[in-house]
Design an enzyme around this catalytic site. Sequence first.
Site, PDB file in Angstrom:
ATOM      1  N   TYR A  63       8.945  56.372 -19.994  1.00  0.00           N
ATOM      2  CA  TYR A  63       9.076  54.995 -20.510  1.00  0.00           C
ATOM      3  C   TYR A  63      10.322  54.887 -21.412  1.00  0.00           C
ATOM      4  CZ  TYR A  63       7.365  50.327 -21.716  1.00  0.00           C
ATOM      5  OH  TYR A  63       7.233  48.962 -21.860  1.00  0.00           O
ATOM      6  N   LYS A  89      10.839  48.310 -27.094  1.00  0.00           N
ATOM      7  CA  LYS A  89       9.584  47.633 -27.470  1.00  0.00           C
ATOM      8  C   LYS A  89       9.287  47.814 -28.964  1.00  0.00           C
ATOM      9  CE  LYS A  89       8.227  45.866 -23.514  1.00  0.00           C
ATOM     10  NZ  LYS A  89       8.529  44.445 -23.256  1.00  0.00           N
TER      11      LYS A  89
HETATM   12  P1  NAD Z   1       7.922  41.147 -14.020  1.00  0.00           P
HETATM   13  O1  NAD Z   1       8.952  41.930 -13.269  1.00  0.00           O
HETATM   14  O2  NAD Z   1       6.976  40.348 -13.221  1.00  0.00           O
HETATM   15  O3  NAD Z   1       8.618  40.217 -15.105  1.00  0.00           O
HETATM   16  C1  NAD Z   1       9.801  40.576 -15.765  1.00  0.00           C
HETATM   17  C2  NAD Z   1      10.614  39.312 -15.891  1.00  0.00           C
HETATM   18  O4  NAD Z   1      11.773  39.535 -16.706  1.00  0.00           O
HETATM   19  C3  NAD Z   1      11.124  38.787 -14.537  1.00  0.00           C
HETATM   20  O5  NAD Z   1      10.667  37.479 -14.325  1.00  0.00           O
HETATM   21  C4  NAD Z   1      12.630  38.799 -14.709  1.00  0.00           C
HETATM   22  O6  NAD Z   1      13.277  37.726 -14.030  1.00  0.00           O
HETATM   23  C5  NAD Z   1      12.749  38.654 -16.219  1.00  0.00           C
HETATM   24  N1  NAD Z   1      14.080  39.002 -16.695  1.00  0.00           N
HETATM   25  C6  NAD Z   1      14.711  40.205 -16.670  1.00  0.00           C
HETATM   26  N2  NAD Z   1      15.987  40.068 -17.120  1.00  0.00           N
HETATM   27  C7  NAD Z   1      16.137  38.754 -17.457  1.00  0.00           C
HETATM   28  C8  NAD Z   1      17.220  37.986 -17.960  1.00  0.00           C
HETATM   29  N3  NAD Z   1      18.421  38.529 -18.201  1.00  0.00           N
HETATM   30  N4  NAD Z   1      17.022  36.661 -18.195  1.00  0.00           N
HETATM   31  C9  NAD Z   1      15.824  36.077 -17.942  1.00  0.00           C
HETATM   32  N5  NAD Z   1      14.765  36.751 -17.444  1.00  0.00           N
HETATM   33  C10 NAD Z   1      14.930  38.076 -17.201  1.00  0.00           C
HETATM   34  O7  NAD Z   1       7.149  42.238 -14.896  1.00  0.00           O
HETATM   35  P2  NAD Z   1       6.029  42.137 -16.024  1.00  0.00           P
HETATM   36  O8  NAD Z   1       5.422  43.483 -16.063  1.00  0.00           O
HETATM   37  O9  NAD Z   1       5.178  40.968 -15.801  1.00  0.00           O
HETATM   38  O10 NAD Z   1       6.890  41.984 -17.355  1.00  0.00           O
HETATM   39  C11 NAD Z   1       6.693  40.958 -18.315  1.00  0.00           C
HETATM   40  C12 NAD Z   1       6.687  41.550 -19.715  1.00  0.00           C
HETATM   41  O11 NAD Z   1       5.496  42.303 -19.890  1.00  0.00           O
HETATM   42  C13 NAD Z   1       7.835  42.500 -20.000  1.00  0.00           C
HETATM   43  O12 NAD Z   1       8.263  42.328 -21.335  1.00  0.00           O
HETATM   44  C14 NAD Z   1       7.179  43.854 -19.864  1.00  0.00           C
HETATM   45  O13 NAD Z   1       7.853  44.889 -20.566  1.00  0.00           O
HETATM   46  C15 NAD Z   1       5.838  43.539 -20.476  1.00  0.00           C
HETATM   47  N6  NAD Z   1       4.756  44.504 -20.218  1.00  0.00           N
HETATM   48  C16 NAD Z   1       4.483  44.904 -18.956  1.00  0.00           C
HETATM   49  C17 NAD Z   1       3.472  45.817 -18.740  1.00  0.00           C
HETATM   50  C18 NAD Z   1       3.152  46.291 -17.346  1.00  0.00           C
HETATM   51  O14 NAD Z   1       2.513  47.334 -17.206  1.00  0.00           O
HETATM   52  N7  NAD Z   1       3.557  45.568 -16.297  1.00  0.00           N
HETATM   53  C19 NAD Z   1       2.717  46.309 -19.809  1.00  0.00           C
HETATM   54  C20 NAD Z   1       3.004  45.861 -21.093  1.00  0.00           C
HETATM   55  C21 NAD Z   1       4.034  44.961 -21.290  1.00  0.00           C
END
Ligand code: NAD
Length: 251
Positions: A153, A160
């Site tokens: 990670y 984060k």
């Molecule tokens: P996802 O890929 O569905 O969403 C990530 C989003 O970030 C996408 O819509 C992408 O277009 C956007 N993005 C990236 N660069 C960008 C930019 N320059 N401008 C605008 N948008 C941008 O994945 P997700 O897992 O739903 O991620 C959403 C959040 O949740 C993130 O912050 C991720 O770190 C966090 N998160 C995810 C998990 C997991 O296991 N999936 C766990 C905890 C936290």
Amino acid sequence: MTYLSGKKIVVMGVANKKSIAWGCAEAMETQGAEVIYTYQNDRMKKSLQKIVSEDAFLVECDVASDESIQSAFSQIKDYAGEIDGIVHAIAYAKKEELSGNVTDISRDGYALAQDISSYSLIAVSKYGQEILSENSGIVSLTYIGSERAIPNYNMMGIAKASLEASIRYLAAELSPKKIRVNGISAGAIKTLAVTGVQDYQKLIQLSEDRTPDHIGVTIEEVGNTCAFLISPLSSGIIGDVIYVDKGVHLS
Ligand code: NAD
């Protein structure tokens, strides 16, 4: 009874139906809110158009650019006037920074991941505060890799940690304006973003193994907490990061 009736919420970060932001958008619509969506680029716009209703308001917002963020919130102001919440569900790091050694993280890769995954919350709050109503909320998404050294990670864990500190500082600044800033530390869920982490299956497995029923948290469960945190129902919660991981953080 729906507790977000008449509210307008901006959701940033829906890439597809597996996105955590989609779970948040659906939960808020269920609670009566109108959701305004932002998308990163034309590719994401096409993907978004396939899943949202025809009359949904969609705005381009690439958080790598201050001009893009400013323009997005100006368009949202023209459309909605005031808004009642912002969901920031955005993160990015290069694949090579999500594997191997932390000591191999490049200066450029570090700056890029911090910019998109952490600074963007500050920039979004700066422009968003101008149109956020009283008793509104900003919610961002984080992961336990900010506190523990989770294999691979790496760079995202560092970003984060910075995001979570930003949540607290923003909360302190904006709470007198009656804007509450909070975070959700979600369990691992298979989305586009998580597949950038090497051996991401192990992250998901870890999250499933440690839940009481061995079923990982869902985007619906994260979405429901997000809707609550955006709403005035959570008026006592300011600058907090709440685990929504079905207890994974306990062991
Ligand atoms: P996802 O890929 O569905 O969403 C990530 C989003 O970030 C996408 O819509 C992408 O277009 C956007 N993005 C990236 N660069 C960008 C930019 N320059 N401008 C605008 N948008 C941008 O994945 P997700 O897992 O739903 O991620 C959403 C959040 O949740 C993130 O912050 C991720 O770190 C966090 N998160 C995810 C998990 C997991 O296991 N999936 C766990 C905890 C936290």
